[in-house]
Design a protein around this motif. Structure first.
Motif, PDB file in Angstrom:
ATOM      1  N   SER A 353     -46.411   1.008  24.135  1.00  0.00           N
ATOM      2  CA  SER A 353     -45.723   1.305  25.389  1.00  0.00           C
ATOM      3  C   SER A 353     -45.555   2.815  25.536  1.00  0.00           C
ATOM      4  CB  SER A 353     -44.341   0.645  25.403  1.00  0.00           C
ATOM      5  OG  SER A 353     -44.456  -0.747  25.248  1.00  0.00           O
ATOM      6  N   LEU A 354     -45.700   3.318  26.776  1.00  0.00           N
ATOM      7  CA  LEU A 354     -45.537   4.745  27.037  1.00  0.00           C
ATOM      8  C   LEU A 354     -44.541   4.936  28.165  1.00  0.00           C
ATOM      9  CD1 LEU A 354     -47.942   7.651  27.261  1.00  0.00           C
ATOM     10  CD2 LEU A 354     -46.837   6.975  29.383  1.00  0.00           C
ATOM     11  N   PHE A 355     -43.615   5.887  27.974  1.00  0.00           N
ATOM     12  CA  PHE A 355     -42.647   6.251  28.995  1.00  0.00           C
ATOM     13  C   PHE A 355     -42.659   7.762  29.165  1.00  0.00           C
ATOM     14  CE2 PHE A 355     -41.160   2.206  27.479  1.00  0.00           C
ATOM     15  CZ  PHE A 355     -40.644   1.575  28.601  1.00  0.00           C
ATOM     16  N   VAL A 356     -42.637   8.237  30.417  1.00  0.00           N
ATOM     17  CA  VAL A 356     -42.454   9.659  30.724  1.00  0.00           C
ATOM     18  C   VAL A 356     -41.161   9.772  31.517  1.00  0.00           C
ATOM     19  CG1 VAL A 356     -43.374  11.697  31.871  1.00  0.00           C
ATOM     20  CG2 VAL A 356     -44.940  10.077  30.773  1.00  0.00           C
ATOM     21  N   ILE A 357     -40.220  10.576  31.001  1.00  0.00           N
ATOM     22  CA  ILE A 357     -38.921  10.699  31.660  1.00  0.00           C
ATOM     23  C   ILE A 357     -38.639  12.151  31.992  1.00  0.00           C
ATOM     24  CG2 ILE A 357     -38.038   8.670  30.442  1.00  0.00           C
ATOM     25  CD1 ILE A 357     -36.396  10.590  28.689  1.00  0.00           C
ATOM     26  N   SER A 358     -37.710  12.358  32.939  1.00  0.00           N
ATOM     27  CA  SER A 358     -37.314  13.707  33.349  1.00  0.00           C
ATOM     28  C   SER A 358     -36.196  14.214  32.453  1.00  0.00           C
ATOM     29  CB  SER A 358     -36.834  13.675  34.809  1.00  0.00           C
ATOM     30  OG  SER A 358     -35.608  12.948  34.900  1.00  0.00           O
ATOM     31  N   GLU A 359     -35.728  15.433  32.748  1.00  0.00           N
ATOM     32  CA  GLU A 359     -34.632  16.012  31.980  1.00  0.00           C
ATOM     33  C   GLU A 359     -33.345  15.200  32.116  1.00  0.00           C
ATOM     34  OE1 GLU A 359     -34.312  19.973  33.428  1.00  0.00           O
ATOM     35  OE2 GLU A 359     -36.015  20.732  32.268  1.00  0.00           O
ATOM     36  N   ARG A 360     -33.253  14.426  33.204  1.00  0.00           N
ATOM     37  CA  ARG A 360     -32.053  13.605  33.414  1.00  0.00           C
ATOM     38  C   ARG A 360     -32.223  12.191  32.879  1.00  0.00           C
ATOM     39  NH1 ARG A 360     -31.127  12.387  38.293  1.00  0.00           N
ATOM     40  NH2 ARG A 360     -33.140  12.943  39.196  1.00  0.00           N
ATOM     41  N   GLN A 446     -40.526  17.599  30.700  1.00  0.00           N
ATOM     42  CA  GLN A 446     -40.643  16.152  30.701  1.00  0.00           C
ATOM     43  C   GLN A 446     -40.707  15.683  29.255  1.00  0.00           C
ATOM     44  OE1 GLN A 446     -44.211  15.834  33.250  1.00  0.00           O
ATOM     45  NE2 GLN A 446     -42.972  14.654  34.696  1.00  0.00           N
ATOM     46  N   PHE A 447     -40.320  14.456  29.035  1.00  0.00           N
ATOM     47  CA  PHE A 447     -40.319  13.904  27.693  1.00  0.00           C
ATOM     48  C   PHE A 447     -41.180  12.648  27.680  1.00  0.00           C
ATOM     49  CE2 PHE A 447     -36.309  16.112  28.384  1.00  0.00           C
ATOM     50  CZ  PHE A 447     -36.346  17.040  27.360  1.00  0.00           C
ATOM     51  N   VAL A 448     -42.072  12.602  26.690  1.00  0.00           N
ATOM     52  CA  VAL A 448     -42.993  11.476  26.569  1.00  0.00           C
ATOM     53  C   VAL A 448     -42.618  10.686  25.321  1.00  0.00           C
ATOM     54  CG1 VAL A 448     -45.399  10.768  26.324  1.00  0.00           C
ATOM     55  CG2 VAL A 448     -44.823  12.794  27.670  1.00  0.00           C
ATOM     56  N   GLY A 449     -42.495   9.392  25.492  1.00  0.00           N
ATOM     57  CA  GLY A 449     -42.157   8.536  24.365  1.00  0.00           C
ATOM     58  C   GLY A 449     -43.147   7.388  24.229  1.00  0.00           C
TER      59      GLY A 449
END
Length: 703
Positions: A353-360, A446-449
């Motif tokens: 699974s891949l998630f890209v999230i913002s600073e918030r 951005q943060f990628v998990g």
């Protein structure tokens, strides 16, 4: 928020300064500008001036006016100086003109901008001032070789090199050189490749006063990376450079005197003259002084995208145009777009699974695996806080974790992998491996998990651990390769071994000693001394068969024998056993010091695995019985062996004849005492290394 912070803190970040920013018009378009702010103390009002930088920005990339009328080519050089300098200063790249001694005679304005030196600092200096030290040291030799031989390695070519600025920094660039035979001067254009090697880079040129013959000027123009056209008010081509010939396919002779619309597609060519007439009548500039992307037409009828920059020279009324072929850039853009789409497909094809999230912490992108694993659709994910996939105990604090990281920069999860609990849409949780990384997307963090479900993996690891524990137990009970055979074929294992060496060792006076000891002390004593022996068994690659009470039995088989030296290894093992006993006695054992009798024999044996509940590897044969008799009839603190052992051990051992003894079941036998051994020879280097390790281990046992 910026205004609120200023009013609360009084800290001026923009007030009283000028800053380049981007502004937006009513129609939604944006443009670069300089913003200057000041505050009126009495009224509390803030005043801002905005200066539009659109033309200035365009001016940096466009072709500054240059004109060189064909009919004035033979005129006095001074009359043409303004046009020529305008053309050179309009070039996208740095320009250098040097003499045969590599001394700089001319640079253009772009050269100063790119390299940081002024014209005055350039003129009269050696050109190697713009080269890295390892290149500069040999440059004059390269020039001398060319002047001596006439062999052109760089002249008339373009090559990628490294240049050096005044501040010491270096950058990649393309160097194009040409020579003017009449003047002996060499002209070089330098194109900076720092920002984009595939596209037009920031072009650096050096400028010098134009005081040369017209042939020098034409050589300079021919060294340009872009096609050049000079036309008059009737749109008739007056001048082209060599690049124009390369790009469009016509010769210079075919160009000169023709209407410029010959390089335009028919749909545009039909109206071009009227555009020019409208400009001449009204003075309204639609293309002059701008850069615009257009389509150009080659001699073979093919078209290609290009960037057109136009400039007008007031003195002559000529219009100069530079044309930059965008074919490769467009192809690169198409390739980048294709790769982006491919990357999106690859991400969607990923098992994790891949998630890209913002600073918030807001989810901006997920892949298909995320919807499969967690149960939400992509539409349900996008725009939600990432805490939706976390158990409640972590979800409540996640935003605080993110804020703390952004504030302190302290990385607890970033750039690492950690096992965590995740929550599905149905409320169930599962173990997963979370890997986090930070991405700078044009100044926005951005943060990628990546999340990998390890539920099945953990089950497999648990099963593997259980199998390994079972194998470890089996390998501790049986010799390793016997255990492997038993795993592959559980039927009975029985083998005949020739020339096998057997050792028995027994504690002297064991029964009397242990009769006054507690069971715990007996076991602890035996465990201590037998553990020392077990270590030596591994050192000499032997096989511990069994222990019966205080009796310790070892053989040279089954094992991967070292050059059939099983007997010598058993003898060395026996000598080291007494070292181990002495090391044990030096520890001051509670119930006094101990001593051993050791017996060794060599011969044929039968060995195999017996039993189904508790496997036992045992051996039988006359040699086994004789070895036991050697120990039983031996002397305390001595190693008693048969004549066959003496003959098999080799020349490295010292034996002492004890005499002839009557051995039960055998009758009279000549027996010997093993006294010592020489250091192993070269062929025993591996054994020597192991023995060295065993000595250190025995010292450790004594501490």
């Amino acid at each position: 928020q910026y205004m609120k912070q200023y009013l609360e803190t009084g800290v001026k970040r923009m007030i009283g300064t000028q800053r380049e920013v981007t502004a937006q018009r009513k129609d939604g378009t944006t443009f670069p500008c300089v913003l200057g702010l000041s505050e009126t103390q009495q009224s509390g009002m803030i005043c801002g001036f905005i200066r539009d930088l659109t033309e200035e920005k365009a001016h940096e990339a466009k072709i500054i006016e240059k004109q060189l009328a064909a009919e004035k080519l033979s005129c006095d050089l001074e009359a043409n100086q303004g046009i020529i300098m305008g053309i050179l200063d309009a070039a996208f790249h740095a320009l250098f003109v040097i003499d045969e001694k590599c001394i700089i005679h001319m640079v253009n304005k772009r050269s100063c901008d790119v390299f940081g030196w002024t014209k005055e600092e350039f003129i009269g200096k050696n050109i190697k001032m713009i080269m890295p030290a390892h290149v500069a040291v040999n440059h004059d030799q390269y020039m001398k070789h060319y002047l001596d031989t006439g062999i052109k390695k760089m002249i008339g070519t373009q090559r990628e090199v490294t240049a050096c600025r005044k501040d010491g920094t270096t950058f990649p660039c393309v160097l194009g050189l040409s020579e003017t035979p009449q003047s002996g001067m060499i002209c070089g254009f330098i194109r900076d490749l720092t920002k984009d090697k595939a596209a037009q880079a920031a072009m650096m040129t050096k400028n010098r006063e134009l005081q040369m013959h017209q042939n020098l000027i034409m050589s300079i123009l021919d060294a340009s990376f872009h096609a050049l056209f000079v036309i008059n008010e009737q749109c008739i081509i007056q001048m082209v450079n060599a690049k124009s010939v390369d790009v469009f396919g016509w010769t210079k002779e075919e160009f000169i005197g023709q209407n410029i619309k010959m390089i335009m597609p028919p749909a545009i060519a039909d109206s071009h003259d009227s555009y020019v007439k409208h400009y001449l009548d009204t003075g309204i500039k639609k293309m002059i002084g701008t850069l615009r992307e257009v389509t150009a037409y080659r001699k073979d009828g093919s078209t290609f995208p290009c960037r057109l920059g136009l400039a007008e020279t007031k003195e002559s009324g000529l219009i100069c145009g530079f044309i930059h072929d965008l074919t490769e850039e467009k192809a690169a853009e198409a390739e980048i777009l294709a790769k982006k789409r491919l990357a999106e497909k690859i991400i969607d094809a990923a098992f994790d699974s891949l998630f890209v999230i913002s600073e918030r912490g807001i989810i901006e992108m997920v892949n298909r695996a995320s919807t499969t694993v967690f149960g939400w659709s992509q539409e349900e994910f996008i725009g939600q806080n990432i805490s939706m996939i976390m158990p409640t105990v972590h979800a409540e604090n996640h935003d605080d974790y993110l804020k703390r990281y952004l504030k302190t920069g302290f990385k607890k999860m970033m750039g690492k992998e950690r096992e965590v609990e995740a929550r599905r849409k149905d409320g169930s949780t599962f173990s997963c491996i979370l890997g986090m990384s930070e991405v700078d997307n044009g100044g926005t963090k951005q943060f990628v998990g990546f999340i990998r479900d390890v539920t099945l993996q953990k089950s497999l690891l648990l099963a593997q651990a259980e199998r390994e524990a079972s194998d470890s137990l089996l390998f501790n009970i049986l010799p390793e390769h016997i255990a492997r055979r038993l795993k592959q074929d559980p039927s009975h294992i029985a083998d005949l071994y020739n020339n096998t060496t057997i050792l028995f060792a027994d504690i002297v006076g064991f029964t009397d000693r242990t009769s006054v000891m507690s069971p715990h002390d007996v076991v602890m004593m035996l465990n201590d001394i037998f553990s020392r022996f077990d270590y030596l068994v591994d050192v000499y690659d032997l096989n511990k068969v069994k222990t019966i009470g205080d009796c310790y039995m070892v053989t040279s088989i089954p094992t991967d024998e070292l050059e059939n030296d099983g007997c010598s290894r058993v003898c060395r093992f026996a000598l080291d056993m007494f070292k181990a006993v002495r090391a044990f006695n030096n520890t001051g054992p509670r119930h006094g010091q101990i001593n051993f009798r050791i017996g060794i024999a060599t011969g044929q044996v039968v060995a195999g695995v017996v039993g189904t509940k508790r496997f036992l590897f045992d051996m039988w044969g006359d040699a086994v019985n004789v070895a036991a008799r050697m120990e039983q009839s031996g002397l305390a603190g001595q190693i008693q062996v048969t004549k066959e052992v003496v003959e098999s051990a080799g020349p490295d051992f010292n034996f002492e004849r004890r005499g002839t003894l009557t051995i039960k079941g055998k009758g009279p036998m000549e027996v010997f005492i093993l006294k010592s051994a020489q250091e192993p020879s070269g062929r025993h280097s591996e054994l020597d290394r192991r023995k060295s390790n065993s000595s250190r281990a025995l010292r450790a046992f004594s501490m």
